[in-house]
Motif scaffolding. Sequence first.
Motif, PDB file in Angstrom:
ATOM      1  N   PRO A   1       0.594  -1.305  -0.038  1.00 18.12           N
ATOM      2  CA  PRO A   1      -0.004   0.391  -0.147  1.00 18.12           C
ATOM      3  C   PRO A   1       0.808   1.095   0.223  1.00 18.12           C
ATOM      4  CG  PRO A   1      -0.182  -0.969   2.302  1.00 18.12           C
ATOM      5  CD  PRO A   1       1.004  -2.155   1.123  1.00 18.12           C
ATOM      6  N   GLU A   2       0.070   2.607  -0.462  1.00 12.49           N
ATOM      7  CA  GLU A   2       0.781   3.675  -0.810  1.00 12.49           C
ATOM      8  C   GLU A   2       1.078   4.541   0.197  1.00 12.49           C
ATOM      9  OE1 GLU A   2       1.567   6.822  -4.311  1.00 12.49           O
ATOM     10  OE2 GLU A   2       0.193   5.161  -4.499  1.00 12.49           O
ATOM     11  N   LEU A   3       2.228   4.527   0.942  1.00 11.52           N
ATOM     12  CA  LEU A   3       1.776   5.663   2.304  1.00 11.52           C
ATOM     13  C   LEU A   3       1.406   6.805   2.292  1.00 11.52           C
ATOM     14  CD1 LEU A   3       1.600   5.472   5.807  1.00 11.52           C
ATOM     15  CD2 LEU A   3       4.948   5.855   5.304  1.00 11.52           C
ATOM     16  N   LEU A   4       2.268   7.618   0.754  1.00 11.13           N
ATOM     17  CA  LEU A   4       1.799   8.716   0.786  1.00 11.13           C
ATOM     18  C   LEU A   4       0.597   9.242   0.289  1.00 11.13           C
ATOM     19  CD1 LEU A   4       4.843   9.631  -0.936  1.00 11.13           C
ATOM     20  CD2 LEU A   4       4.690   9.937   1.609  1.00 11.13           C
ATOM     21  N   ALA A   5      -0.351   7.878   0.213  1.00 14.92           N
ATOM     22  CA  ALA A   5      -1.523   8.161  -0.559  1.00 14.92           C
ATOM     23  C   ALA A   5      -2.925   7.600   0.743  1.00 14.92           C
ATOM     24  CB  ALA A   5      -1.818   7.798  -1.789  1.00 14.92           C
ATOM     25  N   THR A   6      -2.372   6.429   1.590  1.00 15.63           N
ATOM     26  CA  THR A   6      -2.941   6.402   2.412  1.00 15.63           C
ATOM     27  C   THR A   6      -3.265   7.616   3.686  1.00 15.63           C
ATOM     28  OG1 THR A   6      -2.824   3.912   1.809  1.00 15.63           O
ATOM     29  CG2 THR A   6      -3.694   4.545   3.555  1.00 15.63           C
ATOM     30  N   VAL A   7      -2.217   7.734   3.909  1.00 18.81           N
ATOM     31  CA  VAL A   7      -1.580   8.833   4.982  1.00 18.81           C
ATOM     32  C   VAL A   7      -1.802  10.226   4.525  1.00 18.81           C
ATOM     33  CG1 VAL A   7      -0.908   8.821   6.892  1.00 18.81           C
ATOM     34  CG2 VAL A   7      -0.953   6.757   6.238  1.00 18.81           C
ATOM     35  N   PRO A   8      -1.918  10.815   4.401  1.00 16.39           N
ATOM     36  CA  PRO A   8      -1.988  12.317   3.560  1.00 16.39           C
ATOM     37  C   PRO A   8      -0.489  12.838   4.449  1.00 16.39           C
ATOM     38  CG  PRO A   8      -3.974  11.583   3.228  1.00 16.39           C
ATOM     39  CD  PRO A   8      -3.520  10.942   4.354  1.00 16.39           C
ATOM     40  N   TRP A   9      -0.664  12.926   5.806  1.00 12.97           N
ATOM     41  CA  TRP A   9      -0.051  14.097   6.050  1.00 12.97           C
ATOM     42  C   TRP A   9       1.454  14.255   5.788  1.00 12.97           C
ATOM     43  CZ3 TRP A   9       3.701  12.145  10.009  1.00 12.97           C
ATOM     44  CH2 TRP A   9       3.490  11.378  10.111  1.00 12.97           C
ATOM     45  N   THR A  10       1.575  12.644   5.512  1.00 11.85           N
ATOM     46  CA  THR A  10       3.403  11.615   5.108  1.00 11.85           C
ATOM     47  C   THR A  10       3.813  12.353   4.278  1.00 11.85           C
ATOM     48  OG1 THR A  10       2.368  10.187   4.366  1.00 11.85           O
ATOM     49  CG2 THR A  10       3.045   9.676   6.596  1.00 11.85           C
ATOM     50  N   GLN A  11       3.042  12.985   3.479  1.00  7.66           N
ATOM     51  CA  GLN A  11       3.851  13.676   2.217  1.00  7.66           C
ATOM     52  C   GLN A  11       4.618  14.878   2.179  1.00  7.66           C
ATOM     53  OE1 GLN A  11       0.473  15.250  -0.944  1.00  7.66           O
ATOM     54  NE2 GLN A  11      -0.623  12.609  -0.289  1.00  7.66           N
ATOM     55  N   TRP A  12       4.357  15.703   3.619  1.00  8.49           N
ATOM     56  CA  TRP A  12       5.344  16.521   4.120  1.00  8.49           C
ATOM     57  C   TRP A  12       6.643  15.406   4.888  1.00  8.49           C
ATOM     58  CZ3 TRP A  12       4.572  21.624   4.102  1.00  8.49           C
ATOM     59  CH2 TRP A  12       3.076  22.222   4.248  1.00  8.49           C
TER      60      TRP A  12
ATOM     61  N   GLY B   1      -0.561  27.718  -5.450  1.00  5.93           N
ATOM     62  CA  GLY B   1      -0.737  27.655  -6.462  1.00  5.93           C
ATOM     63  C   GLY B   1      -1.501  25.779  -7.022  1.00  5.93           C
ATOM     64  N   PRO B   2      -1.489  25.387  -8.119  1.00  8.16           N
ATOM     65  CA  PRO B   2      -1.656  23.490  -8.271  1.00  8.16           C
ATOM     66  C   PRO B   2      -1.264  22.876  -8.219  1.00  8.16           C
ATOM     67  CG  PRO B   2      -1.223  24.501 -10.397  1.00  8.16           C
ATOM     68  CD  PRO B   2      -0.611  25.541  -9.363  1.00  8.16           C
ATOM     69  N   PHE B   3      -0.389  23.116  -7.259  1.00 10.98           N
ATOM     70  CA  PHE B   3       0.902  22.291  -6.722  1.00 10.98           C
ATOM     71  C   PHE B   3       0.940  21.095  -5.471  1.00 10.98           C
ATOM     72  CE2 PHE B   3       3.476  24.924  -9.474  1.00 10.98           C
ATOM     73  CZ  PHE B   3       3.164  23.950 -10.998  1.00 10.98           C
ATOM     74  N   PRO B   4       0.445  20.015  -4.987  1.00 13.42           N
ATOM     75  CA  PRO B   4       0.906  19.310  -4.123  1.00 13.42           C
ATOM     76  C   PRO B   4       1.900  19.661  -3.475  1.00 13.42           C
ATOM     77  CG  PRO B   4       1.530  18.137  -5.465  1.00 13.42           C
ATOM     78  CD  PRO B   4       1.112  19.098  -6.347  1.00 13.42           C
ATOM     79  N   VAL B   5       2.438  19.109  -2.056  1.00 16.21           N
ATOM     80  CA  VAL B   5       3.239  19.563  -1.248  1.00 16.21           C
ATOM     81  C   VAL B   5       4.118  18.422  -1.589  1.00 16.21           C
ATOM     82  CG1 VAL B   5       2.335  18.513   0.531  1.00 16.21           C
ATOM     83  CG2 VAL B   5       4.061  19.894   1.422  1.00 16.21           C
ATOM     84  N   SER B   6       3.797  16.835  -1.543  1.00 13.55           N
ATOM     85  CA  SER B   6       4.812  16.393  -2.139  1.00 13.55           C
ATOM     86  C   SER B   6       5.581  16.171  -3.003  1.00 13.55           C
ATOM     87  CB  SER B   6       3.737  14.711  -2.259  1.00 13.55           C
ATOM     88  OG  SER B   6       4.696  13.808  -2.324  1.00 13.55           O
ATOM     89  N   LEU B   7       7.159  16.115  -2.545  1.00 12.80           N
ATOM     90  CA  LEU B   7       8.184  16.527  -3.548  1.00 12.80           C
ATOM     91  C   LEU B   7       8.297  14.790  -4.364  1.00 12.80           C
ATOM     92  CD1 LEU B   7      10.144  18.498  -2.317  1.00 12.80           C
ATOM     93  CD2 LEU B   7       8.952  18.378  -4.384  1.00 12.80           C
ATOM     94  N   ILE B   8       7.718  13.380  -4.188  1.00 10.96           N
ATOM     95  CA  ILE B   8       7.250  12.376  -4.715  1.00 10.96           C
ATOM     96  C   ILE B   8       5.914  11.887  -5.327  1.00 10.96           C
ATOM     97  CG2 ILE B   8       7.474   9.493  -3.857  1.00 10.96           C
ATOM     98  CD1 ILE B   8       9.033  10.360  -1.177  1.00 10.96           C
ATOM     99  N   LEU B   9       6.913  11.030  -6.036  1.00 12.57           N
ATOM    100  CA  LEU B   9       4.960  10.443  -6.983  1.00 12.57           C
ATOM    101  C   LEU B   9       4.368  10.583  -6.245  1.00 12.57           C
ATOM    102  CD1 LEU B   9       3.460  10.548 -10.034  1.00 12.57           C
ATOM    103  CD2 LEU B   9       5.011   8.379 -10.176  1.00 12.57           C
ATOM    104  N   VAL B  10       2.991  10.453  -6.059  1.00 12.74           N
ATOM    105  CA  VAL B  10       1.696   9.594  -4.984  1.00 12.74           C
ATOM    106  C   VAL B  10       0.678   9.665  -6.582  1.00 12.74           C
ATOM    107  CG1 VAL B  10       0.025  10.269  -3.536  1.00 12.74           C
ATOM    108  CG2 VAL B  10       2.164  11.795  -3.178  1.00 12.74           C
ATOM    109  N   THR B  11       0.256   8.523  -6.491  1.00 10.05           N
ATOM    110  CA  THR B  11      -1.244   7.278  -7.397  1.00 10.05           C
ATOM    111  C   THR B  11      -2.202   8.611  -7.524  1.00 10.05           C
ATOM    112  OG1 THR B  11       0.089   5.515  -7.435  1.00 10.05           O
ATOM    113  CG2 THR B  11      -1.601   5.854  -7.908  1.00 10.05           C
ATOM    114  N   GLY B  12      -2.509   9.639  -8.741  1.00  9.50           N
ATOM    115  CA  GLY B  12      -3.460  10.211  -8.813  1.00  9.50           C
ATOM    116  C   GLY B  12      -3.664  10.835  -8.736  1.00  9.50           C
ATOM    117  N   GLN B  13      -2.359  11.927  -8.291  1.00  6.28           N
ATOM    118  CA  GLN B  13      -2.239  13.130  -7.837  1.00  6.28           C
ATOM    119  C   GLN B  13      -1.528  13.860  -9.652  1.00  6.28           C
ATOM    120  OE1 GLN B  13       1.116  14.524  -4.910  1.00  6.28           O
ATOM    121  NE2 GLN B  13      -0.563  14.542  -3.785  1.00  6.28           N
TER     122      GLN B  13
END
Length: 454
Positions: free
Chosen positions: A39-50, A233-245
């Motif tokens: 499972p993709e942690l960054l997608a499942t637990v969004p705060w980890t994108q920071w 702007g339109p950009f996410p905080v994650s600096l790693i690819l997140v599926t569907g983002q």
Amino acid sequence: MSRDRYVDFLRAWAIVLVVLGHWLITAVLHGPGGELTAPELLATVPWTQWLTLLFQIMPLFFLAGGHAAAGSWARTRSAGGTATGWVGRRAVRLLLPTALYSGLVLLAVGVCSTVGVDPDTLALVGWAMAMQFWFLPVYLLLSALTPVLRAAHRRWGLAVPVAMGAVALIADTVVLAAHTPDVGLLNYVLVWGVAYQLGFCWRDGPLSERRPLLPAAMAAGGALAFAALVALGPFPVSLILVTGQTPSNTNPPSAAMLSWAVAQVGACLLAAPVLRRLLERERVWRVVRPVGSVSMTLYLWHMLPVLVVAAAFYLTGLAPEPALGSAVWWGLRAPWLLVLGVVLVAVVSAVRPLEGGLVQWYERTRPDASPYRPWLLWPGLAVCATALSRFATRGFTDDGRFPALPALGLALGTALVLLHRRPTEPGSTEHYSARLGEERRKSKMWLKFQTHVR
């Protein structure tokens, strides 16, 4: 000229953080049918994108790479070397370890596919073993362009990375406005190329750690621009690819990634004086130096321990499986990282002699001063970059099938690069001339070193 310890530290630090980042966010669980899932942690637990703001440190690897390449190319030119010889030498040192890694993984994929391993499982494993390959074609291309980029730097200085950044922003705007993702492919070279080109500026003085005003402006301006692009702007905080983002900051590199890269470079230069003093301590340097010497091996092989540990502890049911992102799950990250580290040390210890042996064999049979075949080198680099890009985007399998065409492409491209130096037989006139030329080149470099020291 003595090695720059801080540059070596940056490369080692970047690779270590990439490895730890990948391990930290990798989760393994049993699926409904007993199969392993990731499972993709960054997608499942969004705060980890920071957390990706801490672990996405590859801009510093490109910065250090540009700094080192500038010095290496300058020394080669002073000794009478050519662009073909210099690019070929660096390409061989990148491609031989990559070919060894890819060959062994592809062999395993072929065997597993033949014996009937579940295609979905094989596809997941093939993706995990190739997820780090995005870096290879980009770095290979920037290395090949170094003589041109270096010439541009000598003429225009800081204006070159500024112009590259401006074009990258235009390309990103076109991608977002016109929905033309192919235009975004330019940013793989432009955004990472900005950090690489800033390495030239750092080495030659236009961007100096001894004059902190510009680095401070870069650190503050880049961080503020990143915050604005994420917040407004339109950009996410994650600096790693997140599926569907959509959009992504890495696929392709975005304006937000460019801003973060500029901020990291500025912060790196501001921290340089303190870290340089720390690296002068021999006890510290004895820890850093070995990591730097195996950085490529660490980067290529660091996902294999994940598969080994998953098979040993998760397929057998020995490992607990708390809810993803729970306090217990985070608590188990410490032993997870420790076990992976032990396995990686064993893998590197086994693989490193093979890599070193391949490079030594090639250098012995085809000395650096032997005649070159440019018409083999440049097509070989193009074929290798294409094959590596294919593996980076789709993994080492096609839905569980053996990827025959990209595997053949990588083998062909690597062979062309290796054959760009003609072999010299011991005792032949050609061999004697090659060795004499190599000795002369080393003598010139030694004289320049003595002059520099005095």
